[in-house]
Design an enzyme around this catalytic site. Sequence first.
Site, PDB file in Angstrom:
ATOM      1  N   HIS A 154      38.035  34.437  34.501  1.00 47.89           N
ATOM      2  CA  HIS A 154      38.673  33.904  35.705  1.00 47.89           C
ATOM      3  C   HIS A 154      38.306  34.757  36.931  1.00 47.89           C
ATOM      4  O   HIS A 154      39.124  34.979  37.820  1.00 47.89           O
ATOM      5  CB  HIS A 154      40.196  33.887  35.507  1.00 47.89           C
ATOM      6  CG  HIS A 154      40.896  32.710  36.143  1.00 47.89           C
ATOM      7  ND1 HIS A 154      41.289  31.610  35.441  1.00 47.89           N
ATOM      8  CD2 HIS A 154      41.293  32.472  37.418  1.00 47.89           C
ATOM      9  CE1 HIS A 154      41.902  30.753  36.246  1.00 47.89           C
ATOM     10  NE2 HIS A 154      41.907  31.249  37.462  1.00 47.89           N
ATOM     11  N   ASP A 212      42.357  30.665  30.125  1.00 49.02           N
ATOM     12  CA  ASP A 212      42.543  32.116  30.265  1.00 49.02           C
ATOM     13  C   ASP A 212      43.650  32.480  31.240  1.00 49.02           C
ATOM     14  O   ASP A 212      43.795  33.624  31.633  1.00 49.02           O
ATOM     15  CB  ASP A 212      41.236  32.784  30.717  1.00 49.02           C
ATOM     16  CG  ASP A 212      40.730  32.235  32.042  1.00 49.02           C
ATOM     17  OD1 ASP A 212      41.448  31.441  32.675  1.00 49.02           O
ATOM     18  OD2 ASP A 212      39.613  32.588  32.436  1.00 49.02           O
ATOM     19  N   TYR A 268      44.884  22.444  34.294  1.00 42.39           N
ATOM     20  CA  TYR A 268      45.888  23.352  33.742  1.00 42.39           C
ATOM     21  C   TYR A 268      46.909  22.437  33.093  1.00 42.39           C
ATOM     22  O   TYR A 268      47.439  21.541  33.767  1.00 42.39           O
ATOM     23  CB  TYR A 268      46.580  24.157  34.841  1.00 42.39           C
ATOM     24  CG  TYR A 268      45.759  25.269  35.452  1.00 42.39           C
ATOM     25  CD1 TYR A 268      45.215  26.270  34.659  1.00 42.39           C
ATOM     26  CD2 TYR A 268      45.564  25.336  36.827  1.00 42.39           C
ATOM     27  CE1 TYR A 268      44.485  27.310  35.229  1.00 42.39           C
ATOM     28  CE2 TYR A 268      44.836  26.375  37.399  1.00 42.39           C
ATOM     29  CZ  TYR A 268      44.303  27.350  36.591  1.00 42.39           C
ATOM     30  OH  TYR A 268      43.586  28.378  37.157  1.00 42.39           O
TER      31      TYR A 268
HETATM   32  C1  HEM Z   1      48.022  35.141  49.757  1.00 44.56           C
HETATM   33  C2  HEM Z   1      48.777  34.129  49.479  1.00 44.56           C
HETATM   34  C3  HEM Z   1      48.804  33.450  48.158  1.00 44.56           C
HETATM   35  C4  HEM Z   1      48.153  32.315  47.855  1.00 44.56           C
HETATM   36  C5  HEM Z   1      47.326  31.488  48.779  1.00 44.56           C
HETATM   37  C6  HEM Z   1      48.429  32.034  46.453  1.00 44.56           C
HETATM   38  C7  HEM Z   1      47.948  30.925  45.787  1.00 44.56           C
HETATM   39  C8  HEM Z   1      48.144  30.685  44.456  1.00 44.56           C
HETATM   40  C9  HEM Z   1      47.567  29.578  43.714  1.00 44.56           C
HETATM   41  C10 HEM Z   1      46.681  28.507  44.256  1.00 44.56           C
HETATM   42  C11 HEM Z   1      47.975  29.678  42.433  1.00 44.56           C
HETATM   43  C12 HEM Z   1      47.590  28.752  41.292  1.00 44.56           C
HETATM   44  C13 HEM Z   1      46.782  29.396  40.176  1.00 44.56           C
HETATM   45  C14 HEM Z   1      45.368  30.007  40.419  1.00 44.56           C
HETATM   46  O1  HEM Z   1      45.043  30.548  41.453  1.00 44.56           O
HETATM   47  O2  HEM Z   1      44.536  29.981  39.510  1.00 44.56           O
HETATM   48  C15 HEM Z   1      48.836  30.835  42.379  1.00 44.56           C
HETATM   49  C16 HEM Z   1      49.473  31.251  41.261  1.00 44.56           C
HETATM   50  C17 HEM Z   1      50.377  32.277  41.242  1.00 44.56           C
HETATM   51  N1  HEM Z   1      50.658  33.154  42.259  1.00 44.56           N
HETATM   52 FE1  HEM Z   1      49.884  33.125  44.050  1.00 44.56          FE
HETATM   53  N2  HEM Z   1      49.240  32.977  45.956  1.00 44.56           N
HETATM   54  C18 HEM Z   1      49.520  33.859  46.960  1.00 44.56           C
HETATM   55  C19 HEM Z   1      50.368  34.934  46.899  1.00 44.56           C
HETATM   56  C20 HEM Z   1      51.146  35.244  45.801  1.00 44.56           C
HETATM   57  C21 HEM Z   1      52.203  36.225  45.795  1.00 44.56           C
HETATM   58  C22 HEM Z   1      52.658  37.022  46.979  1.00 44.56           C
HETATM   59  C23 HEM Z   1      52.711  36.249  44.535  1.00 44.56           C
HETATM   60  C24 HEM Z   1      53.814  37.074  43.956  1.00 44.56           C
HETATM   61  C25 HEM Z   1      54.681  37.796  44.621  1.00 44.56           C
HETATM   62  C26 HEM Z   1      51.974  35.276  43.787  1.00 44.56           C
HETATM   63  C27 HEM Z   1      52.211  35.011  42.478  1.00 44.56           C
HETATM   64  C28 HEM Z   1      51.633  34.008  41.811  1.00 44.56           C
HETATM   65  C29 HEM Z   1      51.976  33.689  40.449  1.00 44.56           C
HETATM   66  C30 HEM Z   1      52.995  34.382  39.591  1.00 44.56           C
HETATM   67  C31 HEM Z   1      51.180  32.586  40.094  1.00 44.56           C
HETATM   68  C32 HEM Z   1      51.156  31.872  38.778  1.00 44.56           C
HETATM   69  C33 HEM Z   1      52.112  30.746  38.832  1.00 44.56           C
HETATM   70  C34 HEM Z   1      52.069  29.986  37.547  1.00 44.56           C
HETATM   71  O3  HEM Z   1      51.005  29.889  36.963  1.00 44.56           O
HETATM   72  O4  HEM Z   1      53.121  29.508  37.139  1.00 44.56           O
HETATM   73  N3  HEM Z   1      51.036  34.700  44.577  1.00 44.56           N
HETATM   74  N4  HEM Z   1      48.906  31.424  43.614  1.00 44.56           N
HETATM   75  C1  LIG Z   2      40.409  31.872  44.891  1.00 40.63           C
HETATM   76  C2  LIG Z   2      40.134  31.469  43.487  1.00 40.63           C
HETATM   77  C3  LIG Z   2      40.838  30.412  42.941  1.00 40.63           C
HETATM   78  C4  LIG Z   2      40.587  30.013  41.635  1.00 40.63           C
HETATM   79  N1  LIG Z   2      41.241  28.934  41.148  1.00 40.63           N
HETATM   80  C5  LIG Z   2      40.933  28.491  39.916  1.00 40.63           C
HETATM   81  C6  LIG Z   2      41.511  27.309  39.424  1.00 40.63           C
HETATM   82  O1  LIG Z   2      42.300  26.658  40.102  1.00 40.63           O
HETATM   83  N2  LIG Z   2      41.169  26.920  38.181  1.00 40.63           N
HETATM   84  C7  LIG Z   2      40.283  27.612  37.402  1.00 40.63           C
HETATM   85  O2  LIG Z   2      39.996  27.208  36.277  1.00 40.63           O
HETATM   86  N3  LIG Z   2      39.699  28.722  37.856  1.00 40.63           N
HETATM   87  C8  LIG Z   2      40.001  29.172  39.089  1.00 40.63           C
HETATM   88  N4  LIG Z   2      39.380  30.301  39.552  1.00 40.63           N
HETATM   89  C9  LIG Z   2      38.373  30.994  38.716  1.00 40.63           C
HETATM   90  C10 LIG Z   2      36.968  30.420  38.950  1.00 40.63           C
HETATM   91  O3  LIG Z   2      36.851  29.128  38.417  1.00 40.63           O
HETATM   92  C11 LIG Z   2      35.892  31.283  38.297  1.00 40.63           C
HETATM   93  O4  LIG Z   2      36.194  31.485  36.948  1.00 40.63           O
HETATM   94  C12 LIG Z   2      35.668  32.623  38.991  1.00 40.63           C
HETATM   95  O5  LIG Z   2      35.876  32.526  40.372  1.00 40.63           O
HETATM   96  C13 LIG Z   2      34.264  33.116  38.729  1.00 40.63           C
HETATM   97  O6  LIG Z   2      34.082  34.372  39.259  1.00 40.63           O
HETATM   98  P1  LIG Z   2      33.366  34.674  40.677  1.00 40.63           P
HETATM   99  O7  LIG Z   2      34.372  34.337  41.717  1.00 40.63           O
HETATM  100  O8  LIG Z   2      33.080  36.122  40.575  1.00 40.63           O
HETATM  101  O9  LIG Z   2      32.126  33.820  40.769  1.00 40.63           O
HETATM  102  C14 LIG Z   2      39.629  30.711  40.857  1.00 40.63           C
HETATM  103  C15 LIG Z   2      38.926  31.778  41.412  1.00 40.63           C
HETATM  104  C16 LIG Z   2      39.161  32.161  42.715  1.00 40.63           C
HETATM  105  C17 LIG Z   2      38.380  33.306  43.289  1.00 40.63           C
END
Ligand code: HEM
Ligand SMILES: Cc1cc2nc3c(=O)[nH]c(=O)nc-3n(C[C@H](O)[C@H](O)[C@H](O)COP(=O)(O)O)c2cc1C
Length: 479
Positions: free
Chosen positions: A366, A277, A249
């Site tokens: 995603h 995305d 990212y």
């Molecule tokens: C269940 C617990 C949660 C976990 C473990 C979690 C984890 C994460 C992680 C790892 C990301 C990085 C991007 C990605 O997943 O692709 C992310 C992004 C984000 N999460 Fe969560 N999240 C949680 C709950 C929440 C909650 C409660 C909110 C809002 C109230 C939230 C809002 C966001 C937002 C806005 C981003 C994007 C941040 C950015 O890209 O600047 N998440 N989260």
């Molecule tokens: C819990 C979770 C975390 C993810 N984190 C990332 C990430 O850090 N970077 C990314 O490029 N895609 C992320 N993805 C998207 C996956 O790379 C992928 O596009 C997606 O999981 C594919 O769909 P599927 O879960 O139905 O196989 C995440 C997906 C899940 C479910």
Amino acid sequence: MSKPDAPQPQPRRLVSYAELQQHNTRADLWVLIAGEVYDATGIVDAHPGGVGPLVKHAGKDATKAFTPIHPPGTLDALPPGAHIGTIDPATVPHGRDADAPSAEERRIASARAALPVPGAALNLVEIEELAKTVLSETAWAYYRSAGDDCNSYDENRAAFKRFWFRPRVMNKIWHATTECKQFGYPSTLPIWICPAALARLGHPDGEMNLTRAAGKEGILQGLSNNSSCSVDEIMSVKAPNQHIIFQLYVNKDRPKTAALLPTLRARGFSALMVTVDAAVSGKRELDMRTKGDFAGPAGGKSQQGSGAGVGLSISGYQDPDVCWDDIQWFRSLTDLPLILKGIQCVEDAVKAFEEYHVDAIVLSNHGGRELDFSPAPITVLYELQQQRPDILQKYEVHIDGGITRGTDVLKALCLGARGVGLGRAFLYGNGCWGEEGAQRVIEIMREEIKTGMQLMGVTRLERLGPQLVRYEGVARSRL
Ligand code: HEM
Ligand SMILES: Cc1cc2nc3c(=O)[nH]c(=O)nc-3n(C[C@H](O)[C@H](O)[C@H](O)COP(=O)(O)O)c2cc1C
Ligand code: HEM
């Protein structure tokens, strides 16, 4: 921020629990992690997980929340002087932050005791069902979460049902092989592990389990920029001939990305995958509901926690202004093969290759976690096959999202994809059985892909083509 004229506390002094509790605001934010007290005020605005989660734990013991999410060495990122000291155990109120298992921990322990051996799970949907029983509520909510009403999430799976095979028979199919190349590297299967954050939420060894399983089974792995294992941990378990892709990212703080990319090859990565995305985060309600505290009245308690809404959490490091011309910038920083992940229409697929000369693309939404109603990747692939079959012949196109069966993989390959990624399946397998669970996912795919090929009358993946699949138009339920 703490007041500039406040005296700087000496490191490692004994801190009382009452003092910790006083630093409980966004402007003055201490947390207790594994018995040590840290001043996290300085990182609040730059925290990759957003402001909300930090504020929620302000002045409290954050150990249980912090450990499964953050790679070792994370606390080194705090500014010098932020390590305030050690908590004075005598001051920790009796019964609070105790080690006694919570109701959830007891639920998980009994579900884990009842978990069958990996071989008992016959397909990926069964693994998902088992994962739901053994994962923490937080982990399940985060893994399963998708955008808005989950239409893209549902459609990713459902769209595969619109494609049916046109199998050929009596083709001498006993010696079928699934060997192929993925992103230019040898692989025993046309599947790879999607980069996904926070595998540690499901198992203490986190993404290392996926690396070990991928190494043993001979497939590629994408490592998330938000991995809960450090690169050093991953590389320490990587097999010598194994290939791992770094998923990026782009950081708003561009010099950080500029410093990172040139190091990737030497650190052992084989390709760079830039995710395009997720310029801003999708609204993942299951995630938010589990995590946030929406119980309080407006203007009351909920204004403090992450439940105060997405706005509070959006302050992560990702640069929303990434653009096509940045591709040249990536190229200037690394000579690794460049893959764009998250292409969602034919026009962008064509543009990526013909104008920007990337090495490969992944059609992906995603896993339905970003824009709801972004089309299923298999549908975009079908459109590409209809409109620009030459692109698919000439260049390397992959898809991910919603893959649960070997036949899903075969349909994608028939329509011109070179391979497919699986995301949640590996998180669920890892959550159930760690490395063995990730290996079980690959094993199931291997069996299903090979059997499917044989029943379609094909012995090599290159023989799969659009002549073997038919678009049915209307979704039919899986029998
Ligand atoms: C269940 C617990 C949660 C976990 C473990 C979690 C984890 C994460 C992680 C790892 C990301 C990085 C991007 C990605 O997943 O692709 C992310 C992004 C984000 N999460 Fe969560 N999240 C949680 C709950 C929440 C909650 C409660 C909110 C809002 C109230 C939230 C809002 C966001 C937002 C806005 C981003 C994007 C941040 C950015 O890209 O600047 N998440 N989260
Ligand atoms: C819990 C979770 C975390 C993810 N984190 C990332 C990430 O850090 N970077 C990314 O490029 N895609 C992320 N993805 C998207 C996956 O790379 C992928 O596009 C997606 O999981 C594919 O769909 P599927 O879960 O139905 O196989 C995440 C997906 C899940 C479910
Ligand atoms: C250096 C000091 C840091 C501290 C004290 C800290 C603390 C925390 C805390 C207390 C949480 C809440 C966990 C929960 O409620 O489940 C959290 C969440 C999170 N942190 Fe950190 N963190 C730090 C650095 C980092 C770094 C460097 C990263 C990224 C590489 C990161 C990424 C995340 C993510 C993705 C989440 C989940 C977001 C969410 O729950 O919405 N953190 N952090």
